[in-house]
Design a protein around this motif. Structure first.
Motif, PDB file in Angstrom:
ATOM      1  N   ARG A  21       0.820  -1.211   0.064  1.00  0.00           N
ATOM      2  CA  ARG A  21       0.017  -0.090   0.047  1.00  0.00           C
ATOM      3  C   ARG A  21       0.830   1.234  -0.007  1.00  0.00           C
ATOM      4  O   ARG A  21       0.339   2.255  -0.328  1.00  0.00           O
ATOM      5  CB  ARG A  21      -0.930  -0.138   1.190  1.00  0.00           C
ATOM      6  N   TYR A  22       2.064   1.148   0.382  1.00  0.00           N
ATOM      7  CA  TYR A  22       2.882   2.302   0.410  1.00  0.00           C
ATOM      8  C   TYR A  22       3.810   2.441  -0.820  1.00  0.00           C
ATOM      9  O   TYR A  22       4.288   3.699  -0.968  1.00  0.00           O
ATOM     10  CB  TYR A  22       3.907   2.541   1.463  1.00  0.00           C
ATOM     11  N   ARG A  23       3.809   1.458  -1.866  1.00  0.00           N
ATOM     12  CA  ARG A  23       4.789   1.681  -2.929  1.00  0.00           C
ATOM     13  C   ARG A  23       4.554   2.807  -3.706  1.00  0.00           C
ATOM     14  O   ARG A  23       5.432   3.367  -4.196  1.00  0.00           O
ATOM     15  CB  ARG A  23       4.600   0.384  -3.861  1.00  0.00           C
ATOM     16  N   PRO A  24       3.156   3.229  -3.855  1.00  0.00           N
ATOM     17  CA  PRO A  24       3.071   4.427  -4.883  1.00  0.00           C
ATOM     18  C   PRO A  24       3.514   5.661  -4.283  1.00  0.00           C
ATOM     19  O   PRO A  24       4.200   6.593  -4.725  1.00  0.00           O
ATOM     20  CB  PRO A  24       1.587   4.470  -5.061  1.00  0.00           C
ATOM     21  N   VAL A  25       3.659   5.711  -2.845  1.00  0.00           N
ATOM     22  CA  VAL A  25       4.097   6.797  -2.255  1.00  0.00           C
ATOM     23  C   VAL A  25       5.488   6.887  -2.024  1.00  0.00           C
ATOM     24  O   VAL A  25       6.379   7.857  -2.370  1.00  0.00           O
ATOM     25  CB  VAL A  25       3.616   6.828  -0.761  1.00  0.00           C
ATOM     26  N   TYR A  26       6.044   5.758  -2.089  1.00  0.00           N
ATOM     27  CA  TYR A  26       7.687   5.435  -1.924  1.00  0.00           C
ATOM     28  C   TYR A  26       8.172   5.941  -3.616  1.00  0.00           C
ATOM     29  O   TYR A  26       9.220   6.707  -3.492  1.00  0.00           O
ATOM     30  CB  TYR A  26       7.978   3.922  -1.805  1.00  0.00           C
ATOM     31  N   TYR A  27       7.314   5.476  -4.475  1.00  0.00           N
ATOM     32  CA  TYR A  27       7.913   5.760  -5.974  1.00  0.00           C
ATOM     33  C   TYR A  27       7.805   7.217  -6.166  1.00  0.00           C
ATOM     34  O   TYR A  27       8.532   7.877  -6.806  1.00  0.00           O
ATOM     35  CB  TYR A  27       7.095   4.913  -6.964  1.00  0.00           C
ATOM     36  N   ALA A  28       6.606   7.908  -5.658  1.00  0.00           N
ATOM     37  CA  ALA A  28       6.532   9.357  -5.684  1.00  0.00           C
ATOM     38  C   ALA A  28       7.723   9.951  -5.153  1.00  0.00           C
ATOM     39  O   ALA A  28       7.954  11.069  -5.858  1.00  0.00           O
ATOM     40  CB  ALA A  28       5.017   9.745  -5.125  1.00  0.00           C
ATOM     41  N   ALA A  29       7.991   9.713  -3.894  1.00  0.00           N
ATOM     42  CA  ALA A  29       9.055  10.253  -3.225  1.00  0.00           C
ATOM     43  C   ALA A  29      10.394  10.356  -4.196  1.00  0.00           C
ATOM     44  O   ALA A  29      11.162  11.356  -4.099  1.00  0.00           O
ATOM     45  CB  ALA A  29       9.452   9.727  -2.038  1.00  0.00           C
ATOM     46  N   VAL A  30      10.633   9.065  -4.695  1.00  0.00           N
ATOM     47  CA  VAL A  30      12.064   9.098  -5.474  1.00  0.00           C
ATOM     48  C   VAL A  30      11.787   9.583  -6.972  1.00  0.00           C
ATOM     49  O   VAL A  30      12.791  10.122  -7.379  1.00  0.00           O
ATOM     50  CB  VAL A  30      12.696   7.551  -5.474  1.00  0.00           C
ATOM     51  N   SER A  31      10.618   9.581  -7.506  1.00  0.00           N
ATOM     52  CA  SER A  31      10.450  10.050  -8.919  1.00  0.00           C
ATOM     53  C   SER A  31       9.902  11.436  -9.021  1.00  0.00           C
ATOM     54  O   SER A  31      10.351  12.072 -10.292  1.00  0.00           O
ATOM     55  CB  SER A  31       9.591   9.110  -9.762  1.00  0.00           C
ATOM     56  N   GLY A  32       9.460  11.789  -7.865  1.00  0.00           N
ATOM     57  CA  GLY A  32       8.989  13.427  -8.080  1.00  0.00           C
ATOM     58  C   GLY A  32       7.243  13.082  -8.604  1.00  0.00           C
ATOM     59  O   GLY A  32       6.608  14.414  -8.803  1.00  0.00           O
ATOM     60  N   ASP A  33       6.731  11.872  -8.901  1.00  0.00           N
ATOM     61  CA  ASP A  33       5.538  11.805  -9.581  1.00  0.00           C
ATOM     62  C   ASP A  33       4.355  11.659  -8.401  1.00  0.00           C
ATOM     63  O   ASP A  33       4.168  10.676  -8.058  1.00  0.00           O
ATOM     64  CB  ASP A  33       5.534  10.565 -10.501  1.00  0.00           C
ATOM     65  N   PHE A  34       3.669  12.998  -8.119  1.00  0.00           N
ATOM     66  CA  PHE A  34       3.196  12.991  -6.962  1.00  0.00           C
ATOM     67  C   PHE A  34       1.549  13.188  -7.544  1.00  0.00           C
ATOM     68  O   PHE A  34       0.729  13.781  -6.790  1.00  0.00           O
ATOM     69  CB  PHE A  34       3.409  14.141  -5.990  1.00  0.00           C
TER      70      PHE A  34
END
Length: 137
Positions: A21-34
């Motif tokens: 459930r946290y993967r999209p948030v983790y990926y947003a943090a490293v990619s900037g795709d919020f």
């Protein structure tokens, strides 16, 4: 690192990755795709997705990881492509199954299927190519 002589058409490889459930948030943090569709379940619901969905580039990164494990070196990869077929949602488990379809000189080509735990295709026409140097004598 795997030498050219060990790559054969018909070789298979696989990788399994889970979208917690946290993967999209983790990926947003490293990619900037919020984009809110990735980090806000309510926005995902309003967009008709039933909740937040994983960034497509994260799914592509997992495809790249599967191929890189087979090729043995990221410097060998010359092409990676796929079409997004279905959103990945938190709770999904993806299975990437690859097969070497050709060894043509130094060029290695693979085709990969990417499915969720229900057997639904999440990436279509996934493929990669690599150039592998000849072994030193």
């Amino acid at each position: 690192m795997k030498p050219l002589s060990e790559f054969k058409a018909g070789d298979v490889f696989e990788l399994t990755r889970s979208c917690d459930r946290y993967r999209p948030v983790y990926y947003a943090a490293v990619s900037g795709d919020f984009n809110p569709i990735h980090v806000d379940p309510e926005i995902g619901r309003l967009a008709g997705q039933g909740g937040a969905i994983l960034q497509g580039m994260c799914t592509m990164a997992w495809l790249a990881e599967a191929c890189l494990r087979y090729f043995g070196d990221p410097g060998r990869v010359t092409a990676l492509s796929a079409r997004f077929a279905r959103p990945v949602k938190p709770g999904d488990t993806l299975r990437f199954e690859g097969r070497c379809v050709a060894v043509e000189g130094r060029r290695i080509r693979v085709a990969v299927t990417a499915t969720n735990q229900r057997g639904e295709e999440v990436l279509a026409r996934a493929q990669a190519e690599a150039l592998v140097e000849e072994e030193a004598p």
